[in-house]
Design an enzyme around this catalytic site. Structure first.
Site, PDB file in Angstrom:
ATOM      1  CE  LYS A 130       2.858  -8.421   2.341  1.00  0.00           C
ATOM      2  NZ  LYS A 130       2.964  -7.172   1.542  1.00  0.00           N
ATOM      3  N   GLY A 173       0.490   3.005   0.001  1.00  0.00           N
ATOM      4  CA  GLY A 173       0.698   2.890   1.437  1.00  0.00           C
ATOM      5  C   GLY A 173       1.866   3.740   1.895  1.00  0.00           C
ATOM      6  CG  ASN A 209       4.892   0.001   1.503  1.00  0.00           C
ATOM      7  OD1 ASN A 209       5.659  -0.750   2.093  1.00  0.00           O
ATOM      8  ND2 ASN A 209       4.129   0.882   2.159  1.00  0.00           N
ATOM      9  CB  ALA A 222      -0.955 -17.938   1.886  1.00  0.00           C
ATOM     10  CE1 TYR A 257       1.682  -9.338   5.892  1.00  0.00           C
ATOM     11  CE2 TYR A 257       3.517 -10.774   6.465  1.00  0.00           C
ATOM     12  CZ  TYR A 257       3.038  -9.541   6.060  1.00  0.00           C
ATOM     13  OH  TYR A 257       3.920  -8.516   5.811  1.00  0.00           O
ATOM     14  CB  VAL A 280      -4.620  -1.427  -3.202  1.00  0.00           C
ATOM     15  CG1 VAL A 280      -3.537  -0.371  -3.131  1.00  0.00           C
ATOM     16  CG2 VAL A 280      -4.740  -2.202  -1.902  1.00  0.00           C
ATOM     17  CB  SER A 315       0.063   7.570   5.034  1.00  0.00           C
ATOM     18  OG  SER A 315      -0.424   6.281   5.383  1.00  0.00           O
ATOM     19  CB  SER A 341       6.610 -10.519   4.099  1.00  0.00           C
ATOM     20  OG  SER A 341       6.981 -10.890   5.418  1.00  0.00           O
TER      21      SER A 341
END
Length: 267
Positions: free
Chosen positions: A146, A9, A77, A144, A142, A51, A11, A129
């Site tokens: 992370k 990730g 990332n 959960a 999200y 991924v 870019s 995060s």
């Protein structure tokens, strides 16, 4: 010898900032994107990577290793946001989020470990995060995914330390990136029981990102970690209140902390 770094990730957003900063410090940097042709002006090479696809991960890792016969630092990332009432988010979207945020990084780690084990060294940095330390309303999947990556890292660390491999988590708070534009939003339905509370929370979350910190802070933190002989298990990079919220969860009674979060989100 220049260290070889692979950033998934890479870019845009945090990944791009990390890559450009490490490049300025003399690292050999490779980033990834699902569509590399969209970023012709990238300052460092981008390799096509999804991924969620095992073959894609294996091909990417193999390509970098064949170029330099080593892989010193891998930064997981790549990630995706997701918002909505848990009752209303399609289960397939929740699964898709976990594929990107949890199973994707696991697949990358599994692919790079044999190379790092053979060279008896390597550092893997998993970008998680601060949201992964607490179950946030309308960001449940999200948080959960992370949070799960944080715990997976703890297990991986213990299993791989004898091989000379180091692994750590870096949990950012809100940074000014384009993550809000790319995440899955469950629609605010006019007939939803959550219409008002979800709508208000969504606006608040978007404002947090818009007013977030400069991603360069994450880049500098990652650089310091790479140059740390024995990295910690967990790092938190965010404003004072975001980091303090993690401490509060440890010391406050559960319901008190819950009330604090609900008040913050206007629930």
């Amino acid at each position: 010898m220049q260290k070889v770094v692979l950033i998934t990730g890479g870019s845009s957003g945090i990944g791009k900032s990390i890559g450009e900063f490490l490049l300025s410090k003399g690292f050999l940097v490779y980033g990834t994107s699902r569509n590399t042709s969209k970023y012709p002006e990238s300052l460092f090479p981008l390799i096509t990577l999804d991924v969620t696809q095992t073959a894609s991960v294996a091909a990417c890792v193999q390509e970098v290793f064949e170029l330099h016969q080593r892989l010193d630092v891998v930064i997981n990332n790549a990630g995706a946001g997701i918002t909505g009432p848990l009752e209303e988010i399609p289960t397939e979207e929740i699964k898709r989020n976990f594929e990107t945020n949890l199973f994707g990084p696991i697949e990358v780690i599994k692919c790079v470990l044999p190379f790092m084990r053979a060279q008896k060294s390597g550092l893997i940095i998993n970008v998680t995060s601060i949201a992964g330390y607490m179950g946030l309303p309308y960001r449940g999947p999200y948080s959960a995914s992370k949070g799960a990556l944080e715990l997976i890292t703890e297990a991986f660390r213990m299993e791989t330390q004898s091989f000379g491999i180091k692994m750590t988590n870096v949990a950012p708070g809100d940074f000014a990136t384009n993550i809000a534009a790319g995440r899955y939003h469950a629609p605010v339905k006019t007939d939803s029981a959550y219409k008002t509370s979800y709508g208000n929370t969504l606006k608040l979350m978007d404002n947090h990102v818009d007013e977030g910190q400069d991603p360069a802070l994450m880049a500098k933190a990652v650089y310091q970690i790479i140059n740390t002989p024995n990295p910690k298990i967990h790092y938190k990079i965010g404003n004072v209140m975001q980091k303090f919220s993690i401490l509060l969860k440890r010391v406050l009674p559960d319901k008190t902390y819950e009330k604090m979060l609900m008040k913050h989100f206007g629930l």
